[in-house]
Design a protein around this motif. Structure first.
Motif, PDB file in Angstrom:
ATOM      1  N   PHE A  69      39.474  40.981  33.752  1.00 40.75           N
ATOM      2  CA  PHE A  69      38.353  41.601  34.457  1.00 40.75           C
ATOM      3  C   PHE A  69      37.263  40.581  34.773  1.00 40.75           C
ATOM      4  CE2 PHE A  69      39.936  45.287  31.903  1.00 40.75           C
ATOM      5  CZ  PHE A  69      40.164  46.172  32.951  1.00 40.75           C
ATOM      6  N   LYS A  70      36.569  40.811  35.895  1.00 39.96           N
ATOM      7  CA  LYS A  70      35.416  39.978  36.258  1.00 39.96           C
ATOM      8  C   LYS A  70      34.228  40.377  35.387  1.00 39.96           C
ATOM      9  CE  LYS A  70      32.582  37.459  38.738  1.00 39.96           C
ATOM     10  NZ  LYS A  70      31.728  37.210  37.580  1.00 39.96           N
ATOM     11  N   LYS A  71      33.658  39.365  34.719  1.00 40.28           N
ATOM     12  CA  LYS A  71      32.550  39.688  33.809  1.00 40.28           C
ATOM     13  C   LYS A  71      31.290  40.098  34.584  1.00 40.28           C
ATOM     14  CE  LYS A  71      30.628  35.081  33.336  1.00 40.28           C
ATOM     15  NZ  LYS A  71      30.326  33.962  32.494  1.00 40.28           N
ATOM     16  N   GLY A  72      30.487  40.939  33.941  1.00 38.13           N
ATOM     17  CA  GLY A  72      29.171  41.306  34.477  1.00 38.13           C
ATOM     18  C   GLY A  72      29.197  42.387  35.543  1.00 38.13           C
ATOM     19  N   SER A  73      30.369  42.749  36.046  1.00 37.01           N
ATOM     20  CA  SER A  73      30.428  43.709  37.153  1.00 37.01           C
ATOM     21  C   SER A  73      30.274  45.153  36.643  1.00 37.01           C
ATOM     22  CB  SER A  73      31.779  43.558  37.871  1.00 37.01           C
ATOM     23  OG  SER A  73      32.119  44.758  38.526  1.00 37.01           O
ATOM     24  N   PRO A  74      29.511  45.993  37.358  1.00 37.49           N
ATOM     25  CA  PRO A  74      29.375  47.394  36.928  1.00 37.49           C
ATOM     26  C   PRO A  74      30.676  48.179  37.061  1.00 37.49           C
ATOM     27  CG  PRO A  74      28.341  47.061  39.075  1.00 37.49           C
ATOM     28  CD  PRO A  74      28.746  45.696  38.578  1.00 37.49           C
ATOM     29  N   SER A  75      31.645  47.614  37.758  1.00 38.59           N
ATOM     30  CA  SER A  75      32.948  48.286  37.869  1.00 38.59           C
ATOM     31  C   SER A  75      33.975  47.619  36.963  1.00 38.59           C
ATOM     32  CB  SER A  75      33.452  48.215  39.320  1.00 38.59           C
ATOM     33  OG  SER A  75      32.475  48.717  40.187  1.00 38.59           O
ATOM     34  N   CYS A  76      33.953  46.270  36.890  1.00 36.20           N
ATOM     35  CA  CYS A  76      35.018  45.538  36.193  1.00 36.20           C
ATOM     36  C   CYS A  76      34.627  44.961  34.837  1.00 36.20           C
ATOM     37  CB  CYS A  76      35.515  44.381  37.066  1.00 36.20           C
ATOM     38  SG  CYS A  76      36.439  44.920  38.507  1.00 36.20           S
ATOM     39  N   GLY A  77      33.335  44.717  34.596  1.00 36.78           N
ATOM     40  CA  GLY A  77      32.951  44.003  33.362  1.00 36.78           C
ATOM     41  C   GLY A  77      33.375  44.733  32.101  1.00 36.78           C
ATOM     42  N   ASN A 129      38.100  37.871  49.376  1.00 37.78           N
ATOM     43  CA  ASN A 129      36.703  38.104  49.782  1.00 37.78           C
ATOM     44  C   ASN A 129      36.351  39.594  49.709  1.00 37.78           C
ATOM     45  OD1 ASN A 129      36.144  35.382  50.343  1.00 37.78           O
ATOM     46  ND2 ASN A 129      37.233  35.569  52.288  1.00 37.78           N
ATOM     47  N   VAL A 130      36.218  40.066  48.465  1.00 36.39           N
ATOM     48  CA  VAL A 130      35.972  41.507  48.268  1.00 36.39           C
ATOM     49  C   VAL A 130      34.632  41.786  47.597  1.00 36.39           C
ATOM     50  CG1 VAL A 130      38.398  42.236  48.204  1.00 36.39           C
ATOM     51  CG2 VAL A 130      37.304  41.393  46.114  1.00 36.39           C
ATOM     52  N   ARG A 131      33.835  40.752  47.332  1.00 35.39           N
ATOM     53  CA  ARG A 131      32.556  40.988  46.633  1.00 35.39           C
ATOM     54  C   ARG A 131      31.545  41.648  47.561  1.00 35.39           C
ATOM     55  NH1 ARG A 131      29.857  36.552  43.441  1.00 35.39           N
ATOM     56  NH2 ARG A 131      29.219  38.298  42.130  1.00 35.39           N
ATOM     57  N   PHE A 143      43.378  43.924  41.990  1.00 28.62           N
ATOM     58  CA  PHE A 143      42.768  45.244  42.200  1.00 28.62           C
ATOM     59  C   PHE A 143      41.278  45.028  42.446  1.00 28.62           C
ATOM     60  CE2 PHE A 143      42.498  44.278  37.694  1.00 28.62           C
ATOM     61  CZ  PHE A 143      41.162  44.524  37.419  1.00 28.62           C
ATOM     62  N   CYS A 144      40.674  45.882  43.247  1.00 29.25           N
ATOM     63  CA  CYS A 144      39.220  45.845  43.423  1.00 29.25           C
ATOM     64  C   CYS A 144      38.722  47.291  43.456  1.00 29.25           C
ATOM     65  CB  CYS A 144      38.805  45.122  44.702  1.00 29.25           C
ATOM     66  SG  CYS A 144      37.004  45.213  44.942  1.00 29.25           S
ATOM     67  N   PRO A 145      38.119  47.750  42.362  1.00 32.19           N
ATOM     68  CA  PRO A 145      37.691  49.155  42.300  1.00 32.19           C
ATOM     69  C   PRO A 145      36.707  49.543  43.408  1.00 32.19           C
ATOM     70  CG  PRO A 145      37.617  48.146  40.122  1.00 32.19           C
ATOM     71  CD  PRO A 145      37.892  47.045  41.084  1.00 32.19           C
ATOM     72  N   SER A 153      41.092  41.170  38.554  1.00 30.88           N
ATOM     73  CA  SER A 153      40.057  41.530  39.533  1.00 30.88           C
ATOM     74  C   SER A 153      40.245  40.646  40.770  1.00 30.88           C
ATOM     75  CB  SER A 153      38.658  41.290  38.954  1.00 30.88           C
ATOM     76  OG  SER A 153      38.382  42.194  37.920  1.00 30.88           O
ATOM     77  N   ALA A 154      40.315  41.296  41.939  1.00 31.95           N
ATOM     78  CA  ALA A 154      40.724  40.570  43.157  1.00 31.95           C
ATOM     79  C   ALA A 154      39.809  39.397  43.494  1.00 31.95           C
ATOM     80  CB  ALA A 154      40.775  41.550  44.329  1.00 31.95           C
ATOM     81  N   CYS A 155      38.500  39.550  43.211  1.00 25.22           N
ATOM     82  CA  CYS A 155      37.576  38.460  43.577  1.00 25.22           C
ATOM     83  C   CYS A 155      37.879  37.189  42.786  1.00 25.22           C
ATOM     84  CB  CYS A 155      36.129  38.900  43.367  1.00 25.22           C
ATOM     85  SG  CYS A 155      35.805  39.536  41.720  1.00 25.22           S
ATOM     86  N   LEU A 156      38.466  37.321  41.593  1.00 21.02           N
ATOM     87  CA  LEU A 156      38.811  36.139  40.791  1.00 21.02           C
ATOM     88  C   LEU A 156      40.004  35.391  41.383  1.00 21.02           C
ATOM     89  CD1 LEU A 156      38.518  37.641  37.182  1.00 21.02           C
ATOM     90  CD2 LEU A 156      36.907  36.103  38.321  1.00 21.02           C
TER      91      LEU A 156
END
Ligand code: SF4
Length: 319
Positions: free
Chosen positions: A105-113, A20-22, A45-47, A13-16
Motif C-alpha cells: 500500500f501507498k503510505k499516507g493515503s486516505p484510501s491506501c495508507g 499516473n493515477v494520483r 489497484f487504485c481505489p 497501489s497503482a501509483c507506486l
C-alpha cells in the motif's frame, strides 16, 4: 508452446508502479519494484480511480465526524465513504480470487495508507492515527495476506520478512489448489517449522497443536485458514537474531549423523559469528546449505528457512 513462468502475485497501489493515477495526475514510482520483476507478478489497484474519481482530481481526506471516520472531498463536501466501502469489499474479493500472496500500500493515503494516515476534525489539528479506507477493509477481511507500506519495503530486514511471508502464502495457495487434507496440512506445517521458529520460538508448537487437536472441529478448509492466519501473524514478528540463530542451530542438528564432527563445529562457529554481528546471516546459511548438499539431504523444514532468503539475497543486497 512454452508456459509463461509462474510467479507469486502481489497487489500494489497503482501509483507506486508509475501509473499516473494520483490526485495531481502524477505517480510516485517506487524503484524497488523494478528489481522484483523476476520474483513477483504485480497486480495494480487504485481505489480512488476505482470509485470513479478522475485524474487529476480534488483531494480527499479522512475526517472524524459524529458518524465515525468518513472519506470526504473537502472542496465540495462530498462524502465518498459508502461508495469506497462497497468498492473495497468487491475489490478485496477480486484480489483474493486472483490468489494474491501479498499487498503493498501507498503510505499516507486516505484510501491506501496502512497506518499513521492523517485524520482531520473540525476543532483540532489533524492526528496521524488513521488507516486508509480500502486498506482497512482489505486487511480486516483477509488478515492472512501479508500487507506492508512501500516505506517499510525500503528497510532490508522488513522487505526480507515481507518476501518470506509472500513465499509462504504462495505455497499455501498451491497446496489449497490440490485440496486440504489432514496430511497436507501437517506437511505444510512440517515444511515451515524452522522458518516459524526463526520468528517466534513457540509458533511451531502452538500451530502444530492446532492441527493435531482441531479444537472446534473445523472443516479442513476452515482449519487451513485458521492455521495460515496464525502463521502469518507469527511471521509478522520482528526478526530477532537469537531466534534465527536457534533455528539455524536446529537445522545443523538435523544434518545426518555421518557429517564429521569437525564440520558440525565449524557450522556452529559461523552461527556464533552471526549472533555476535560479525557476519551476515546469509554467510552461515550458505555454509549450512552447502553441508546439506554434501550429505545429499533434502530436509524440508530447512528448505523453507532458506528459500525466501535466496530470493532476497539476489535482490535486497542491492537496495
Ligand atoms: S495512493 Fe491509492 S488511491 Fe491514491 S493514487 Fe495511489 S493507488 Fe490511487
Amino acid at each position: 508452446m512454452v508456459e509463461p513462468e509462474y510467479l507469486p502475485k502481489v497487489a500494489v497501489s497503482a501509483c507506486l508502479l508509475g501509473q499516473n493515477v494520483r490526485y495531481n495526475g502524477g505517480h510516485c514510482n517506487f524503484a524497488l519494484f523494478d528489481r522484483l520483476n523476476n520474483y513477483i507478478e504485480k497486480i495494480s489497484f487504485c481505489p480512488e480511480v476505482g470509485i470513479g474519481l478522475g485524474t487529476p482530481r480534488p483531494t480527499v481526506r479522512l475526517v472524524n465526524s459524529p458518524a465515525g471516520i468518513r472519506l470526504i472531498e473537502p472542496k465540495s463536501g462530498e462524502d465518498y465513504t459508502q461508495k469506497m466501502a462497497e468498492w473495497s469489499e468487491l475489490q478485496s474479493d477480486a484480489l483474493i480470487n486472483q490468489r494474491i500472496s501479498g499487498i503493498v500500500f501507498k503510505k499516507g493515503s486516505p484510501s491506501c495508507g496502512l497506518e499513521r494516515v492523517k485524520v482531520y476534525s473540525e476543532k483540532a489539528h489533524p492526528q496521524k492515527n488513521g488507516t486508509g479506507l480500502f486498506s482497512m477493509i482489505f486487511t480486516t477481511l483477509y488478515p492472512h495476506i501479508p500487507a506492508i507500506e512501500e516505506g517499510r519495503l525500503s528497510e532490508p530486514v522488513q522487505a526480507e520478512n515481507f518476501l518470506a511471508r509472500v513465499a509462504m502464502m504462495d505455497l499455501w495457495w498451491k497446496y489449497e489448489e490440490r485440496g486440504w487434507t489432514r496430511s497436507s496440512l501437517q506437511q505444510f506445517h512440517g515444511e515451515h517449522k524452522l522458518l516459524l521458529q526463526s520468528r517466534s520460538p513457540n509458533a511451531p508448537r502452538i500451530l502444530g497443536n492446532l492441527l493435531a487437536v482441531n479444537p472446534e472441529n473445523k472443516t479442513m478448509n476452515e482449519l487451513a485458514l485458521e492455521y495460515i492466519t496464525g502463521a502469518q501473524e507469527y511471521m509478522g514478528h520482528n526478526v530477532e537474531k537469537r531466534y534465527v540463530a536457534a533455528a539455524l542451530r536446529r537445522a545443523v542438528g538435523r544434518l545426518p549423523k555421518n557429517l564429521p564432527k569437525s564440520q558440525r563445529a565449524y557450522l556452529h562457529a559461523w552461527i556464533d559469528y552471526y549472533s555476535k554481528g560479525l557476519v551476515p546471516r546469509i554467510a552461515s546459511m550458505a555454509l549450512i546449505q552447502q553441508a546439506y548438499e554434501m550429505v545429499e539431504s533434502e530436509h524440508l523444514p530447512w528448505k523453507r528457512l532458506f528459500e525466501p532468503f535466496n530470493i532476497v539475497s539476489g535482490v535486497m543486497a542491492k537496495v
